[in-house]
Design a protein around this motif. Sequence first.
Motif, PDB file in Angstrom:
ATOM      1  N   THR A 114       0.847  -1.189   0.000  1.00 28.94           N
ATOM      2  CA  THR A 114       0.000   0.000   0.000  1.00 28.94           C
ATOM      3  C   THR A 114       0.882   1.240   0.000  1.00 28.94           C
ATOM      4  N   ALA A 115       0.283   2.383  -0.219  1.00 28.64           N
ATOM      5  CA  ALA A 115       1.042   3.644  -0.239  1.00 28.64           C
ATOM      6  C   ALA A 115       1.738   3.892   1.099  1.00 28.64           C
ATOM      7  N   GLU A 116       1.160   3.421   2.187  1.00 25.08           N
ATOM      8  CA  GLU A 116       1.767   3.606   3.506  1.00 25.08           C
ATOM      9  C   GLU A 116       3.095   2.860   3.638  1.00 25.08           C
ATOM     10  N   ALA A 117       3.328   1.865   2.799  1.00 26.50           N
ATOM     11  CA  ALA A 117       4.563   1.087   2.840  1.00 26.50           C
ATOM     12  C   ALA A 117       5.711   1.786   2.114  1.00 26.50           C
ATOM     13  N   LEU A 118       5.433   2.897   1.442  1.00 28.65           N
ATOM     14  CA  LEU A 118       6.449   3.593   0.661  1.00 28.65           C
ATOM     15  C   LEU A 118       7.016   4.793   1.413  1.00 28.65           C
ATOM     16  N   SER A 119       8.316   4.978   1.293  1.00 31.61           N
ATOM     17  CA  SER A 119       8.960   6.195   1.785  1.00 31.61           C
ATOM     18  C   SER A 119      10.027   6.579   0.768  1.00 31.61           C
ATOM     19  N   ALA A 120      10.246   7.881   0.594  1.00 33.73           N
ATOM     20  CA  ALA A 120      11.195   8.347  -0.422  1.00 33.73           C
ATOM     21  C   ALA A 120      12.143   9.380   0.172  1.00 33.73           C
ATOM     22  N   ASP A 121      13.412   9.280  -0.227  1.00 34.12           N
ATOM     23  CA  ASP A 121      14.442  10.228   0.183  1.00 34.12           C
ATOM     24  C   ASP A 121      15.274  10.591  -1.033  1.00 34.12           C
ATOM     25  N   TYR A 122      15.869  11.770  -1.006  1.00 35.00           N
ATOM     26  CA  TYR A 122      16.720  12.218  -2.105  1.00 35.00           C
ATOM     27  C   TYR A 122      18.022  12.748  -1.515  1.00 35.00           C
ATOM     28  N   SER A 123      19.140  12.235  -2.010  1.00 30.79           N
ATOM     29  CA  SER A 123      20.446  12.667  -1.533  1.00 30.79           C
ATOM     30  C   SER A 123      21.483  12.414  -2.611  1.00 30.79           C
ATOM     31  N   ASP A 124      22.365  13.382  -2.811  1.00 26.79           N
ATOM     32  CA  ASP A 124      23.486  13.253  -3.749  1.00 26.79           C
ATOM     33  C   ASP A 124      23.052  12.818  -5.149  1.00 26.79           C
ATOM     34  N   GLY A 125      21.901  13.330  -5.611  1.00 22.54           N
ATOM     35  CA  GLY A 125      21.443  13.039  -6.967  1.00 22.54           C
ATOM     36  C   GLY A 125      20.753  11.705  -7.143  1.00 22.54           C
TER      37      GLY A 125
END
Length: 150
Positions: free
Chosen positions: A108-119
């Motif tokens: 489900t959408a709750e199982a997703l997490s996103a991070d952005y670092s160094d491109g």
Amino acid sequence: MTNLTLLTRRDPFASFDSVLLRRGFGPAQKDAFVPAAEIVRDGTDAVVRVELPGVDITKDVTVELTNGRLVIHGERRDERAEDSSVYRLREVRYGSFRRSFTVPRHVTAEALSADYSDGVLTVRVSGAFSDDEPKRIAINGATAEPATES
């Protein structure tokens, strides 16, 4: 010469667009931007990494879960003014992009997490492989009969 056939287990995170690119069907535009991606297993989680250097992640990138697909789309913009009198080599691709990956049905959408670092955009799919173990199914109507010796 020996003909080797490799058998592989179907990857639930196989990307349809990646399969097409491997088979020689490139993007419709010759200058289309297709960011490199990798998917690794971390315990029961899947970790999707997409290379997006030079992209304004807050304005130009969207991560969605829709119809059993993890979809990452956006645009890499070229903000520099063009001067046609200057000759240069251009290998950096600009434009819209879309990467899509099939996820297991229970995600489900709750199982997703996103991070952005160094491109690099990293999307963690928690519990993606939690249903990876085979489950034995009882067969109705079957009775265990003792083996008879002859």
